[in-house]
Design an enzyme around this catalytic site. Structure first.
Site, mmCIF file in Angstrom:
data_model
loop_
_atom_site.group_PDB
_atom_site.id
_atom_site.type_symbol
_atom_site.label_atom_id
_atom_site.label_comp_id
_atom_site.label_asym_id
_atom_site.label_seq_id
_atom_site.Cartn_x
_atom_site.Cartn_y
_atom_site.Cartn_z
ATOM 1 N N ASP A 99 -7.874 -5.651 0.010
ATOM 2 C CA ASP A 99 -8.343 -6.410 -1.152
ATOM 3 C C ASP A 99 -7.989 -7.886 -1.070
ATOM 4 O OD1 ASP A 99 -9.591 -4.330 -2.449
ATOM 5 O OD2 ASP A 99 -7.715 -3.596 -3.268
ATOM 6 N N HIS A 155 0.843 -1.187 0.000
ATOM 7 C CA HIS A 155 0.000 0.000 0.000
ATOM 8 C C HIS A 155 0.878 1.237 0.000
ATOM 9 C CE1 HIS A 155 -3.128 2.862 1.071
ATOM 10 N NE2 HIS A 155 -3.944 1.961 0.563
HETATM 11 N N1 CMC Z 1 4.367 -7.440 -4.930
HETATM 12 C C1 CMC Z 1 5.703 -7.392 -5.087
HETATM 13 N N2 CMC Z 1 6.460 -6.282 -4.927
HETATM 14 C C2 CMC Z 1 5.817 -5.154 -4.623
HETATM 15 C C3 CMC Z 1 4.429 -5.107 -4.444
HETATM 16 C C4 CMC Z 1 3.696 -6.308 -4.603
HETATM 17 N N3 CMC Z 1 2.359 -6.325 -4.437
HETATM 18 N N4 CMC Z 1 4.041 -3.854 -4.131
HETATM 19 C C5 CMC Z 1 5.160 -3.111 -4.114
HETATM 20 N N5 CMC Z 1 6.236 -3.898 -4.399
HETATM 21 C C6 CMC Z 1 7.652 -3.494 -4.424
HETATM 22 C C7 CMC Z 1 7.968 -2.714 -5.694
HETATM 23 O O1 CMC Z 1 8.455 -3.561 -6.708
HETATM 24 C C8 CMC Z 1 9.012 -1.742 -5.214
HETATM 25 O O2 CMC Z 1 10.256 -2.412 -5.137
HETATM 26 P P1 CMC Z 1 11.650 -1.604 -5.436
HETATM 27 O O3 CMC Z 1 11.749 -0.567 -4.369
HETATM 28 O O4 CMC Z 1 12.677 -2.667 -5.335
HETATM 29 O O5 CMC Z 1 11.505 -1.025 -6.802
HETATM 30 C C9 CMC Z 1 8.587 -1.408 -3.791
HETATM 31 O O6 CMC Z 1 7.827 -2.567 -3.354
HETATM 32 C C10 CMC Z 1 7.719 -0.154 -3.686
HETATM 33 O O7 CMC Z 1 6.690 -0.258 -4.625
HETATM 34 P P2 CMC Z 1 5.981 0.997 -5.300
HETATM 35 O O8 CMC Z 1 5.301 0.568 -6.561
HETATM 36 O O9 CMC Z 1 6.942 2.144 -5.399
HETATM 37 O O10 CMC Z 1 4.913 1.373 -4.198
HETATM 38 P P3 CMC Z 1 3.635 2.256 -4.410
HETATM 39 O O11 CMC Z 1 3.368 2.922 -3.120
HETATM 40 O O12 CMC Z 1 3.769 3.132 -5.604
HETATM 41 O O13 CMC Z 1 2.492 1.174 -4.758
HETATM 42 C C11 CMC Z 1 0.679 -0.312 -4.628
HETATM 43 C C12 CMC Z 1 1.485 0.779 -3.903
HETATM 44 C C13 CMC Z 1 -0.566 -0.641 -3.792
HETATM 45 C C14 CMC Z 1 0.189 0.223 -5.996
HETATM 46 C C15 CMC Z 1 1.567 -1.564 -4.823
HETATM 47 O O14 CMC Z 1 1.964 -2.065 -3.559
HETATM 48 C C16 CMC Z 1 0.870 -2.660 -5.629
HETATM 49 O O15 CMC Z 1 0.919 -2.626 -6.868
HETATM 50 N N6 CMC Z 1 0.206 -3.657 -4.937
HETATM 51 C C17 CMC Z 1 -0.561 -4.675 -5.618
HETATM 52 C C18 CMC Z 1 -1.913 -4.119 -6.027
HETATM 53 C C19 CMC Z 1 -2.848 -3.961 -4.848
HETATM 54 O O16 CMC Z 1 -3.019 -4.872 -4.042
HETATM 55 N N7 CMC Z 1 -3.519 -2.774 -4.783
HETATM 56 C C20 CMC Z 1 -4.537 -2.511 -3.788
HETATM 57 C C21 CMC Z 1 -4.168 -1.417 -2.832
HETATM 58 S S1 CMC Z 1 -5.291 -1.369 -1.417
HETATM 59 C C22 CMC Z 1 -6.835 -0.908 -2.071
HETATM 60 C C23 CMC Z 1 -6.873 0.437 -2.685
HETATM 61 O O17 CMC Z 1 -6.475 1.406 -2.032
HETATM 62 O O18 CMC Z 1 -7.347 0.543 -3.826
#
Ligand code: CMC
Length: 431
Positions: free
Chosen positions: A366, A308
């Site tokens: 989720d 998240h």
């Molecule tokens: N699986 C594997 N690695 C992950 C994941 C994941 N689900 N989420 C983040 N990472 C890693 C990512 O690769 C990155 O690694 P590095 O620093 O080595 O490049 C690091 O963690 C930070 O990720 P980010 O993309 O910069 O983080 P963000 O804050 O931009 O993204 C997120 C948040 C929710 C979009 C992301 O965690 C994700 O894609 N999760 C899966 C989708 C999901 O479950 N979304 C629902 C969120 S809760 C409901 C809502 O609010 O809608």
């Protein structure tokens, strides 16, 4: 507008710029860069808004490190245990918990707006049967602007409130209709003798040919899902609603924009993507393969339902949702189906794995909501529409707060331009 409580200084070459600072009731101090361009001829750069507060708001507060979520100051755990969705709607919309008379009046108003204009039934029939219910919802909610002309004037507080009530009341009807249409069953009219969540389940699962009584454990679980999803401060879809609304667009168009944004798998679409991922993994022995893919920098795969932007400790909604999942699975007699086995094992491994611990990737809301909705009998394509109907009250409360703010102006981000600096047009025969 909050009063300045200090000054930050920004040094740009030999120039020092004073920037006002504000102290919120909760959360980090904020540096106001609104006049920076005029004062120093520079923009700030923050793709993804990781450090930027885009507005002032008194609705929802999240402390990502503590894993805390407050609606108007009340913790989500207390609301999930002691309140109910329509009371939470009142709280988010009007700022305080209602007294008995206020609650009854609000319930009466919502209940008496649950039917949609009969002509909307024809509108639904224009969609292909196999349309994703989110596609139908984006279209139908946007089309509400064509059906409810008497609540489009955003400068009239009464019309704003009627639009808000209409959307809270009709979104479950529209989501249920999208579902019924996709499975080829007749639309079921709302039943005003039923409570909000119960009515939604009735519209989804009853058919004219048989009697159907909603199980109270399922309606309680549905009501909780709705409460847990009701608002989440300035996330992507809410910011979309605010940005759309900042131009003066009508409320139905703004909520349709929010629904479109929510659909993406990084946001509300994650609940569908998560269950589909669990099914794709299929059996516990395949989990290491998927964990390895999630860690692989060259593979775009991510574990859906994990991580998240704001929560870096745990997602408090997920904790409550997990309790509900246990109750619903028990009721439905689902103890160890393969999807559930994969979910439990994936959760265990991810919580112990160094990669997930170091990156603070915890199961989010989720991860569990999909498991509950699946057990209730919803197809995965209905997961995000249920999120959308629950979040409508949050979107509309944030929109109402923005429109009511006399200092509000159109949202208009700037950019870091990296394109060609200047070139003369070349006629096609000379290229
Ligand atoms: N699986 C594997 N690695 C992950 C994941 C994941 N689900 N989420 C983040 N990472 C890693 C990512 O690769 C990155 O690694 P590095 O620093 O080595 O490049 C690091 O963690 C930070 O990720 P980010 O993309 O910069 O983080 P963000 O804050 O931009 O993204 C997120 C948040 C929710 C979009 C992301 O965690 C994700 O894609 N999760 C899966 C989708 C999901 O479950 N979304 C629902 C969120 S809760 C409901 C809502 O609010 O809608």
């Amino acid at each position: 507008m909050v009063k300045s409580t200090g000054t930050a200084q920004l040094k740009l070459g030999d120039k020092t710029i004073d920037l006002p600072m504000y102290t919120p009731t909760l959360g980090p101090d904020v540096v106001d860069i609104g006049k920076l361009y005029a004062q120093a001829d520079v923009f700030t750069y923050d793709p993804g808004f990781t450090s930027t507060a885009a507005c002032e708001s008194a609705i929802t507060y999240i402390d990502g490190d503590k894993g805390e979520l407050l609606y108007r100051g009340y913790p989500i755990e207390q609301l999930a245990d002691e309140s109910h969705f329509l009371e939470v709607c009142y709280l988010l919309l009007f700022g305080n918990l209602p007294n008995k008379a206020e609650m009854e009046d609000f319930e009466f108003r919502v209940t008496n707006h649950t039917m949609v204009h009969e002509q909307m039934h024809q509108f639904f029939r224009g969609f292909r049967r196999d349309s994703h219910p989110m596609a139908t919802m984006v279209g139908v909610v946007g089309a509400m602007s064509a059906f409810y002309h008497d609540s489009l004037d955003i400068n009239d507080p009464w019309q704003r409130e009627v639009a808000a009530i209409r959307m809270i009341a009709k979104l479950p009807t529209i989501a249920a209709m999208a579902f019924k249409y996709s499975v080829g069953q007749p639309f079921v009219y709302p039943k005003n003798s039923l409570a909000y969540a119960e009515n939604f389940l009735h519209m989804c699962f009853s058919v004219p040919a048989a009697d159907y009584k909603v199980n109270p454990i399922l309606s309680k679980a549905m009501d909780r899902i709705m409460m847990l999803h009701a608002d989440h401060e300035q996330n992507a879809s809410t910011s979309t609603v605010r940005l759309a609304g900042s131009s003066g667009a009508n409320p139905f168009a703004c909520i349709a924009a929010g629904i479109a944004c929510l659909w993406g798998p990084a946001h509300g679409g994650a609940n569908q993507a998560c269950l589909e991922m669990l099914r794709e993994i299929g059996t516990v022995d395949r989990i290491p393969e998927f964990i390895a893919r999630a860690k692989d920098k060259n593979d775009p795969f991510r574990l859906m339902g994990f991580g998240h932007r704001v929560y870096k400790n745990f997602d408090p909604r997920a904790t409550v949702m997990k309790e509900s999942a246990d109750e619903v699975l028990e009721l439905m007699g689902i103890h160890n189906n393969p999807t559930l086995q994969v979910a439990k094992e994936l959760e265990r491994i991810a919580l112990e794995d160094e990669y997930f611990i170091s990156k603070k990737l915890y199961p989010n809301v989720d991860f569990y909501s999909g498991i509950i909705l699946d057990a209730m009998g919803f197809p995965t394509s209905m997961f995000t529409p249920i999120f959308a109907l629950s979040r409508t009250v949050g979107w509309i409360s944030q929109w109402k707060e923005m429109i009511g703010d006399p200092t509000q102006k159109i949202g208009r981000p700037r950019q870091l331009y990296v394109g060609e600096s200047y070139r003369d047009y070349v006629p096609v025969e000379k290229r």
